[in-house]
Each structure stands twice: as C-alpha cells, then as structure tokens.
Design an enzyme around this catalytic site. Structure first.
Site, mmCIF file in Angstrom:
data_model
loop_
_atom_site.group_PDB
_atom_site.id
_atom_site.type_symbol
_atom_site.label_atom_id
_atom_site.label_comp_id
_atom_site.label_asym_id
_atom_site.label_seq_id
_atom_site.Cartn_x
_atom_site.Cartn_y
_atom_site.Cartn_z
ATOM 1 N N ASP A 69 0.833 -1.206 0.000
ATOM 2 C CA ASP A 69 0.000 0.000 0.000
ATOM 3 C C ASP A 69 0.867 1.255 0.000
ATOM 4 O OD1 ASP A 69 -2.309 -1.425 -0.202
ATOM 5 O OD2 ASP A 69 -3.144 -0.834 1.740
ATOM 6 N N HIS A 85 -4.118 -1.920 -2.450
ATOM 7 C CA HIS A 85 -4.315 -0.679 -3.198
ATOM 8 C C HIS A 85 -3.555 -0.670 -4.524
ATOM 9 C CE1 HIS A 85 -6.910 1.825 -0.626
ATOM 10 N NE2 HIS A 85 -6.517 0.946 0.289
#
Length: 219
Positions: free
Chosen positions: A49, A76
């Site tokens: 992330d 993400h």
C-alpha cells in the site's frame, strides 16, 4: 515473476520495515531521518500500500525502483492496476478507496509506471535477520509459510486482502518462519498475534507511520 523474493542477511548495514505508506512521502522521509537511514548500506522493506489516500502517491509508487527499497504489493496497488486496465466499475471502486490522486496525473503514465513497479513488488518477501527468517506480506500469511511459493489465486488474494486472523484474534503461529510482518489493518499500535506482527498505524489518518528495525521483530 516469483511470488516471493528472498534476501540474505545485510552484512553492511541495517534492515528496517515500514507500514502502509499511502502516499505519505514526507512522513516516510521523517521516519527515515529519525533512524539516520543510510541509503548506501541500509535496506527498507515495506508491507505494501505505497499508494492511495495521500497526495504524494506517485512519488511513493516510484520508491519501488529505488535500490534500497523492497516492497510487497498491497490491495491498493491491485485496486489501481485493475482500475487502470479495466476501467468502468473497477475505476469507480478505486476512486472511492483513495485513488483520486491519480486524476491530477497523466493516467497513461500512471498505468505504465504501476505496471513496471509491480515487477518489483512480489506478493511476499523473506529476509534473514540475525540468523533468523522474517516474512513480509501485505495482509494475511498462510498457516504454513512454505505455501507462499505455491499460492493459487485464492492464496494470493488472502496475502493481499485477508483479515481472518486479525478479526478472530488468532494467535496460532505461522509455521516455517520465525516471524511475519504485515500491514493492511489499521491498529492503534503495532500488535502481535502469535508470530505475526501488525504494523499499520494509519499514517494517512493519524500521521503515525511505523518504521522499525527488523531486529526488533525478533527481540
């Protein structure tokens, strides 16, 4: 690309592990300065992330190419590549979950850089520290660390998205490894469950980015 990359002991410097960065580039630089990080000798491992929710996500994505930085892919990064490759509802999902930083960037360039960055972001890393082995995944390690290398699509998704262990407060140690460091789930402070260490302290919300010496994980 191999699902896991293994690293021998750092004979010249120190190894550090940092939580979910989420575009907080300045916070990362501050954390590195506090430990006098030496880019020529030290190594920085990240639980994934790098991007989203923070304005400097593009800068943070570029960390993947630095010779002293060793990340794993987080949910993400996967949300972003899905959105940039497929568009439509996948793009909507990414935007809702912090992808709006990319609107001010050249989307074609973001996609090209992300594609390239993912080549440097395996699902897992394993680092020798003081003669012991520390594993790193973004979210949830398998029950037996050796399963990482042969993970199917379900296993990969668990490593990037899983929260079963943290939700059930499962303290069963992961076998085949001395310790595993993960992020993904924001906690008030770094927390142990068995031999799994959760270090995401919500940098984009709290301003607290956890960066620890890898030796502390084995202390």
């Amino acid at each position: 690309m191999s699902l896991i990359q293994k690293h021998g002991q750092n004979m010249d410097g120190r190894d550090f592990i940092v939580g979910d960065i989420h575009g907080q580039y300045d916070l990362l630089l501050e954390a590195m300065a506090r430990v006098d990080f030496d880019k020529a000798k030290d190594r920085l491992f990240c639980v994934g992330d790098l991007i989203d929710r923070g304005a400097d996500s593009f800068k943070c994505l570029s960390l993947a190419f630095e010779p002293w930085f060793f990340g794993v892919r987080g949910n993400h990064e996967m949300l972003a590549i899905d959105a940039l490759e497929r568009g439509g509802s996948a793009e909507d999902l990414w935007m809702i979950n912090g992808g709006t930083w990319a609107i001010t960037e050249n989307m074609i360039e973001v996609r090209q850089i992300l594609r390239e960055a993912l080549k440097y972001l395996p699902y897992a890393r394993q680092v020798e520290v003081s003669g012991q082995q520390v594993g790193i995944v973004h979210a949830e390690p398998p029950a037996d660390w050796s399963q990482v290398e042969m993970a199917d699509d379900v296993g990969k998704e668990e490593m990037v998205w899983g929260r079963t262990r943290i939700k059930t407060r499962d303290t069963t140690p992961v076998s085949g490894i001395d310790a595993v460091v993960v992020g993904h789930t924001i906690l008030e402070q770094p927390t142990w469950l068995g031999n799994v260490f959760y270090i995401d302290t919500g940098a984009f919300q709290t301003g607290r980015l956890t960066l620890i010496n890898a030796r502390e994980v084995l202390a």
